[in-house]
Scaffold this motif. Structure first.
Motif, PDB file in Angstrom:
ATOM      1  N   ILE A 156       0.821  -1.215   0.000  1.00  0.00           N
ATOM      2  CA  ILE A 156       0.000   0.000   0.000  1.00  0.00           C
ATOM      3  C   ILE A 156       0.856   1.266   0.000  1.00  0.00           C
ATOM      4  CG2 ILE A 156      -1.955  -1.133   1.117  1.00  0.00           C
ATOM      5  CD1 ILE A 156      -1.083   0.296   3.736  1.00  0.00           C
ATOM      6  N   THR A 157       2.139   1.105  -0.339  1.00  0.00           N
ATOM      7  CA  THR A 157       3.051   2.243  -0.411  1.00  0.00           C
ATOM      8  C   THR A 157       3.414   2.493  -1.866  1.00  0.00           C
ATOM      9  OG1 THR A 157       3.940   1.744   1.779  1.00  0.00           O
ATOM     10  CG2 THR A 157       5.278   3.151   0.362  1.00  0.00           C
ATOM     11  N   ALA A 158       3.267   3.723  -2.315  1.00  0.00           N
ATOM     12  CA  ALA A 158       3.439   4.043  -3.730  1.00  0.00           C
ATOM     13  C   ALA A 158       4.804   3.629  -4.260  1.00  0.00           C
ATOM     14  CB  ALA A 158       3.220   5.542  -3.951  1.00  0.00           C
ATOM     15  N   LEU A 159       5.846   3.749  -3.446  1.00  0.00           N
ATOM     16  CA  LEU A 159       7.189   3.403  -3.902  1.00  0.00           C
ATOM     17  C   LEU A 159       7.508   1.919  -3.732  1.00  0.00           C
ATOM     18  CD1 LEU A 159       9.287   6.524  -2.797  1.00  0.00           C
ATOM     19  CD2 LEU A 159       8.333   5.976  -5.047  1.00  0.00           C
ATOM     20  N   GLY A 160       6.546   1.124  -3.271  1.00  0.00           N
ATOM     21  CA  GLY A 160       6.642  -0.321  -3.343  1.00  0.00           C
ATOM     22  C   GLY A 160       7.437  -1.020  -2.267  1.00  0.00           C
ATOM     23  N   ARG A 161       7.767  -0.337  -1.186  1.00  0.00           N
ATOM     24  CA  ARG A 161       8.478  -0.965  -0.077  1.00  0.00           C
ATOM     25  C   ARG A 161       8.197  -0.192   1.189  1.00  0.00           C
ATOM     26  NH1 ARG A 161      12.740   2.197   1.555  1.00  0.00           N
ATOM     27  NH2 ARG A 161      13.748   3.571   0.024  1.00  0.00           N
ATOM     28  N   VAL A 162       8.548  -0.770   2.327  1.00  0.00           N
ATOM     29  CA  VAL A 162       8.495   0.003   3.566  1.00  0.00           C
ATOM     30  C   VAL A 162       9.804   0.782   3.701  1.00  0.00           C
ATOM     31  CG1 VAL A 162       6.944  -1.646   4.681  1.00  0.00           C
ATOM     32  CG2 VAL A 162       9.425  -1.873   4.970  1.00  0.00           C
ATOM     33  N   GLY A 163       9.823   1.716   4.626  1.00  0.00           N
ATOM     34  CA  GLY A 163      10.999   2.545   4.794  1.00  0.00           C
ATOM     35  C   GLY A 163      12.071   1.876   5.631  1.00  0.00           C
ATOM     36  N   VAL A 164      13.259   2.432   5.548  1.00  0.00           N
ATOM     37  CA  VAL A 164      14.374   2.040   6.413  1.00  0.00           C
ATOM     38  C   VAL A 164      14.886   3.302   7.097  1.00  0.00           C
ATOM     39  CG1 VAL A 164      15.024   0.027   5.026  1.00  0.00           C
ATOM     40  CG2 VAL A 164      16.042   2.259   4.515  1.00  0.00           C
ATOM     41  N   ALA A 165      15.693   3.109   8.136  1.00  0.00           N
ATOM     42  CA  ALA A 165      16.169   4.262   8.903  1.00  0.00           C
ATOM     43  C   ALA A 165      16.895   5.269   8.025  1.00  0.00           C
ATOM     44  CB  ALA A 165      17.067   3.786  10.044  1.00  0.00           C
ATOM     45  N   ASP A 166      17.601   4.797   7.006  1.00  0.00           N
ATOM     46  CA  ASP A 166      18.337   5.694   6.112  1.00  0.00           C
ATOM     47  C   ASP A 166      17.420   6.576   5.261  1.00  0.00           C
ATOM     48  OD1 ASP A 166      20.968   5.256   6.797  1.00  0.00           O
ATOM     49  OD2 ASP A 166      21.232   3.576   5.418  1.00  0.00           O
ATOM     50  N   ASP A 167      16.122   6.279   5.251  1.00  0.00           N
ATOM     51  CA  ASP A 167      15.175   7.153   4.564  1.00  0.00           C
ATOM     52  C   ASP A 167      14.775   8.345   5.428  1.00  0.00           C
ATOM     53  OD1 ASP A 167      14.918   5.529   2.238  1.00  0.00           O
ATOM     54  OD2 ASP A 167      13.564   4.193   3.330  1.00  0.00           O
ATOM     55  N   ILE A 168      15.016   8.250   6.735  1.00  0.00           N
ATOM     56  CA  ILE A 168      14.513   9.263   7.662  1.00  0.00           C
ATOM     57  C   ILE A 168      15.626  10.161   8.202  1.00  0.00           C
ATOM     58  CG2 ILE A 168      13.133   9.677   9.722  1.00  0.00           C
ATOM     59  CD1 ILE A 168      11.650   8.215   7.457  1.00  0.00           C
ATOM     60  N   GLY A 169      16.690   9.566   8.734  1.00  0.00           N
ATOM     61  CA  GLY A 169      17.754  10.358   9.345  1.00  0.00           C
ATOM     62  C   GLY A 169      18.315  11.429   8.434  1.00  0.00           C
ATOM     63  N   ASN A 199       8.748  26.179   8.245  1.00  0.00           N
ATOM     64  CA  ASN A 199       8.315  26.403   9.627  1.00  0.00           C
ATOM     65  C   ASN A 199       6.842  26.022   9.774  1.00  0.00           C
ATOM     66  OD1 ASN A 199       8.600  27.236  12.303  1.00  0.00           O
ATOM     67  ND2 ASN A 199       8.049  29.352  11.865  1.00  0.00           N
ATOM     68  N   ALA A 200       6.515  25.435  10.925  1.00  0.00           N
ATOM     69  CA  ALA A 200       5.133  25.077  11.281  1.00  0.00           C
ATOM     70  C   ALA A 200       4.523  24.061  10.317  1.00  0.00           C
ATOM     71  CB  ALA A 200       4.256  26.326  11.363  1.00  0.00           C
ATOM     72  N   GLN A 201       5.358  23.159   9.782  1.00  0.00           N
ATOM     73  CA  GLN A 201       4.892  22.181   8.808  1.00  0.00           C
ATOM     74  C   GLN A 201       4.907  20.763   9.372  1.00  0.00           C
ATOM     75  OE1 GLN A 201       3.685  23.396   5.761  1.00  0.00           O
ATOM     76  NE2 GLN A 201       4.042  25.251   6.971  1.00  0.00           N
ATOM     77  N   ARG A 202       3.952  19.964   8.920  1.00  0.00           N
ATOM     78  CA  ARG A 202       3.981  18.510   9.129  1.00  0.00           C
ATOM     79  C   ARG A 202       4.495  17.891   7.850  1.00  0.00           C
ATOM     80  NH1 ARG A 202       1.362  13.870   7.603  1.00  0.00           N
ATOM     81  NH2 ARG A 202       1.108  12.245   9.215  1.00  0.00           N
ATOM     82  N   ILE A 203       5.651  17.248   7.905  1.00  0.00           N
ATOM     83  CA  ILE A 203       6.266  16.661   6.722  1.00  0.00           C
ATOM     84  C   ILE A 203       6.237  15.149   6.873  1.00  0.00           C
ATOM     85  CG2 ILE A 203       8.334  16.563   5.279  1.00  0.00           C
ATOM     86  CD1 ILE A 203       9.111  19.297   6.564  1.00  0.00           C
ATOM     87  N   GLU A 204       5.430  14.497   6.070  1.00  0.00           N
ATOM     88  CA  GLU A 204       5.341  13.041   6.129  1.00  0.00           C
ATOM     89  C   GLU A 204       6.434  12.420   5.259  1.00  0.00           C
ATOM     90  OE1 GLU A 204       2.223   9.632   4.769  1.00  0.00           O
ATOM     91  OE2 GLU A 204       1.447  11.141   6.181  1.00  0.00           O
ATOM     92  N   VAL A 205       7.115  11.430   5.790  1.00  0.00           N
ATOM     93  CA  VAL A 205       8.193  10.745   5.068  1.00  0.00           C
ATOM     94  C   VAL A 205       7.836   9.261   5.058  1.00  0.00           C
ATOM     95  CG1 VAL A 205      10.697  10.553   4.839  1.00  0.00           C
ATOM     96  CG2 VAL A 205       9.731  12.453   6.123  1.00  0.00           C
ATOM     97  N   SER A 206       7.004   8.886   4.080  1.00  0.00           N
ATOM     98  CA  SER A 206       6.426   7.542   4.096  1.00  0.00           C
ATOM     99  C   SER A 206       6.499   6.818   2.760  1.00  0.00           C
ATOM    100  CB  SER A 206       4.946   7.625   4.514  1.00  0.00           C
ATOM    101  OG  SER A 206       4.179   8.252   3.501  1.00  0.00           O
ATOM    102  N   GLY A 207       7.127   7.435   1.761  1.00  0.00           N
ATOM    103  CA  GLY A 207       7.159   6.801   0.442  1.00  0.00           C
ATOM    104  C   GLY A 207       5.818   6.758  -0.244  1.00  0.00           C
ATOM    105  N   GLY A 208       4.869   7.513   0.279  1.00  0.00           N
ATOM    106  CA  GLY A 208       3.511   7.495  -0.309  1.00  0.00           C
ATOM    107  C   GLY A 208       2.678   6.348   0.236  1.00  0.00           C
ATOM    108  N   GLN A 209       2.715   6.150   1.542  1.00  0.00           N
ATOM    109  CA  GLN A 209       1.942   5.070   2.157  1.00  0.00           C
ATOM    110  C   GLN A 209       0.473   5.455   2.249  1.00  0.00           C
ATOM    111  OE1 GLN A 209       3.570   3.698   5.873  1.00  0.00           O
ATOM    112  NE2 GLN A 209       1.739   2.544   6.425  1.00  0.00           N
ATOM    113  N   ALA A 210      -0.383   4.538   1.852  1.00  0.00           N
ATOM    114  CA  ALA A 210      -1.838   4.693   1.977  1.00  0.00           C
ATOM    115  C   ALA A 210      -2.344   5.955   1.297  1.00  0.00           C
ATOM    116  CB  ALA A 210      -2.254   4.672   3.438  1.00  0.00           C
ATOM    117  N   ILE A 211      -1.923   6.169   0.048  1.00  0.00           N
ATOM    118  CA  ILE A 211      -2.435   7.319  -0.709  1.00  0.00           C
ATOM    119  C   ILE A 211      -3.350   6.827  -1.824  1.00  0.00           C
ATOM    120  CG2 ILE A 211      -0.486   8.796  -0.178  1.00  0.00           C
ATOM    121  CD1 ILE A 211       0.632   8.196  -2.964  1.00  0.00           C
TER     122      ILE A 211
END
Length: 251
Positions: free
Chosen positions: A211-224, A239-251
């Motif tokens: 269910i992730t657009a990029l076809g895999r789950v994330g790893v720590a190296d995608d976030i740090g 500033n004052a933003q919510r930034i989702e880093v999910s590879g396009g999960q559940a879109i």
């Protein structure tokens, strides 16, 4: 002057990866840990091997009463290691997973989630404000589960939703000091979080990848590295933003 980032819960998982990513980008790090001093010191050694400075300090982010002593310990560490009274960036990362359906969630489970993920973030940031330099940054770690829902995560996700709202208010109130505040919301990541469910359960991993657009789950190296980039000068106007880093999960 070399920027110093304080990262809570940085002895493992996303916190560790964030600490190393910041070091790779030329920053120094104060990292906190709750139990495993050996793992925290291993991260310090890895950062030192990159030519950067790091200090590890014990902290239970769910214990508000311990914060004044921690601030004193941090102040002493800043003086001893950097000859400074302030640090530049705060990453409120420390957390734990505790899942249960709403019908089965206990008061003890709920209280601990609130203490660590919301109350701790609120009052630790409050306690550290005098030590954060004007023009610094704060990043609060949330979760993709505030946008999409999975059974069992209600209490956890609700505390993170509170942090997302808190981040906007922090950005408003701290703006006069030039401090930018944002939320980073990872999707499903292969770490030991939640007992390593995403990393170790093949069926869960495959389901989430599906269910992730990029076809895999994330790893720590995608976030740090993303967090390190957000703390960089090129992103000073975010500033004052919510930034989702999910590879396009559940879109």
């Amino acid at each position: 002057m070399t920027p110093i980032a304080l990262i809570t819960g940085a002895s493992r998982g996303l916190g560790r990866n964030t600490a190393l990513s910041i070091a790779h980008a030329g920053g120094d790090v104060v990292l906190t840990y709750r139990h495993k001093a050996d793992e925290a010191q291993a991260v310090v050694a890895e950062i030192a091997a990159l030519g950067r400075k790091a200090v590890a300090l014990p902290l239970d982010t769910g214990d508000v009463d311990a914060f004044p002593a921690f601030v004193e310990q941090l102040h002493a560490a800043l003086h001893a290691t950097w000859q400074r009274d302030t640090f530049d960036h705060l990453v409120n990362n420390a957390g734990h997973g505790d899942t249960a359906p709403i019908a089965d969630t206990t008061v003890a489970q709920f209280d601990r989630l609130v203490d660590v993920h919301f109350k701790g973030v609120f009052f630790l940031t409050q306690a550290l404000l005098p030590l954060i330099r004007d023009g610094g940054r704060i990043i609060n770690i949330s979760t993709g589960l505030t946008r999409f829902a999975y059974p069992g995560y209600a209490a956890y996700a609700a505390t993170k939703a509170a942090v997302e709202t808190l981040s906007v208010y922090m950005a408003k109130e701290f703006g006069a000091r030039g401090i930018a505040v944002n939320t980073v919301a990872p999707g499903a990541i292969e770490t030991d979080f939640g007992g390593g469910l995403v990393r170790d359960n093949v069926e869960v991993n495959a389901q989430l990848a599906g269910i992730t657009a990029l076809g895999r789950v994330g790893v720590a190296d995608d976030i740090g590295p993303m967090i390190a980039s957000l703390l960089g000068e090129a992103n000073r106007w975010v500033n004052a933003q919510r930034i989702e880093v999910s590879g396009g999960q559940a879109i």
